[in-house]
Design a protein around this motif. Structure first.
Motif, PDB file in Angstrom:
ATOM      1  N   ALA A   1       3.856  14.073  -3.846  1.00 46.97           N
ATOM      2  CA  ALA A   1       2.938  15.177  -3.559  1.00 46.97           C
ATOM      3  C   ALA A   1       3.586  16.545  -3.781  1.00 46.97           C
ATOM      4  O   ALA A   1       2.962  17.575  -3.527  1.00 46.97           O
TER       5      ALA A   1
ATOM      6  N   SER B   1      -5.368  16.822  -1.711  1.00 48.09           N
ATOM      7  CA  SER B   1      -5.109  17.996  -0.863  1.00 48.09           C
ATOM      8  C   SER B   1      -5.710  19.231  -1.517  1.00 48.09           C
ATOM      9  O   SER B   1      -6.036  19.234  -2.713  1.00 48.09           O
TER      10      SER B   1
ATOM     11  N   ARG C   1       1.481  11.621   0.535  1.00 48.97           N
ATOM     12  CA  ARG C   1       1.407  13.003   1.018  1.00 48.97           C
ATOM     13  C   ARG C   1       2.747  13.531   1.534  1.00 48.97           C
ATOM     14  O   ARG C   1       3.021  14.728   1.436  1.00 48.97           O
TER      15      ARG C   1
END
Length: 318
Positions: A114, A141, A109
């Motif tokens: 990401a 996400s 993340r």
């Protein structure tokens, strides 16, 4: 031949050398190995000589070079992978326990892994691809949910197909938003590649027969139920068969399911029957678990056929 495209994390993996090794103590590690479920998948598609691309991002660092070099070496078109000048390449540290389970420490993340997005070039390529492969582990996400939703819409509106491997850690299925999106993806899926309880969870059914029927009624045309060492099963509106696995010594199971799925999708794009495709997919899964590192067992069709022939010969000698 049109290409197969996937999207998601491109990372390196570092593996504890000893079983039951702890992360809170000093120890020996192996790697870095190029990894990330969608990267493992697309690497194997390319090994099968099917045009293959991945939408992703790596850092401007040596870990990123490890990933890009491997993908390029095996024939993946990496033009849709961005290189971020600030964020580091994503990482996964893994250790194995004596009961066969694994523990991970991820940095996805907050890494370049990401930071991928759908560029205009990526959207154009999606509009002409044969298959978009959606990997559940990559949907971590709301931004990724929106990207996957848009990508699916582009592909379906232009006659492409969707393959879907939930490949999701159990704790993520407790996220109601993610769980509902997975069901949305399933409703747009042509080839479904679940394992374990994923088939039951995503169809809200308690029995195998009901779960399969529910998925087919949603519009899924092919279901390949992965059962690890127990083999796999194929379901469609008109066909069913079971395919046993190849018995091999398991060294590292990481990425075996991704490799299996990639071989199946590639074989179907090559025009092979479901039965032939699953035979080669089973061989690729067995080859994958026989090597340390998630991509190290990636194999060409020629290598898989050689593995199958050798395995059959060994049985005949018993």
């Amino acid at each position: 031949m049109k290409e197969v495209i996937t999207l998601g994390e491109v990372i390196v993996e570092v593996m504890a050398k000893k079983t039951n090794q702890l992360f809170i103590e000093s120890g020996e590690f192996l790697g870095p190995y190029p990894s990330g479920a969608p990267a493992i998948f697309i690497n194997q598609v390319a090994k099968m000589k099917v045009p293959a691309s991945i939408i992703g991002c790596v850092g401007q660092d040596d870990f990123g070079k490890v990933c890009l070099n491997r993908l390029i070496e095996n024939g993946v078109n990496t033009s849709l992978i961005d290189v971020d000048n600030e964020l580091p390449t994503g990482t996964a540290f893994v250790r194995y326990q004596s009961n066969g389970s694994r523990n991970f420490i991820f940095n996805i993340r907050h890494s370049a892994a990401a930071a991928f997005y759908l560029t205009d070039v990526a959207k154009e390529r999606l509009s002409t691809c044969a298959v978009l492969h959606v990997m559940g582990s990559s949907i971590f996400s709301h931004a990724v949910i929106n990207m996957v939703r848009e990508a699916i819409e582009i592909v379906r509106n232009n006659g492409g197909r969707i393959s879907f491997d939930p490949n999701v850690r159990e704790e993520l299925l407790s996220d109601s938003t993610l769980f509902e999106f997975f069901k949305e993806v399933l409703a747009n899926t042509d080839i479904f590649l679940p394992s374990g309880e994923e088939l039951y969870a995503l169809t809200n059914k308690q029995t195998l027969e009901d779960a399969v029927e529910s998925a087919l009624e949603l519009g899924v045309s092919e279901i390949v139920l992965k059962q690890g060492a127990d083999g796999c099963a194929f379901y469609s509106h008109n066909d069913y068969f079971f395919m046993p696995s190849f018995s091999v010594e398991e060294i590292d199971a990481t990425g075996a399911g991704d490799t299996f799925g990639a071989t199946y999708i590639a074989c179907r794009e090559l025009g092979y029957s479901p039965k032939k495709s699953l035979g080669l997919a089973n061989a690729s899964g067995a080859t994958a678990v026989s090597h340390w590192g998630p991509m190290e067992g990636a194999s060409s069709e020629e290598e898989l056929n050689k593995f199958i022939d050798t395995f059959i010969e060994s049985l005949e000698e018993i």
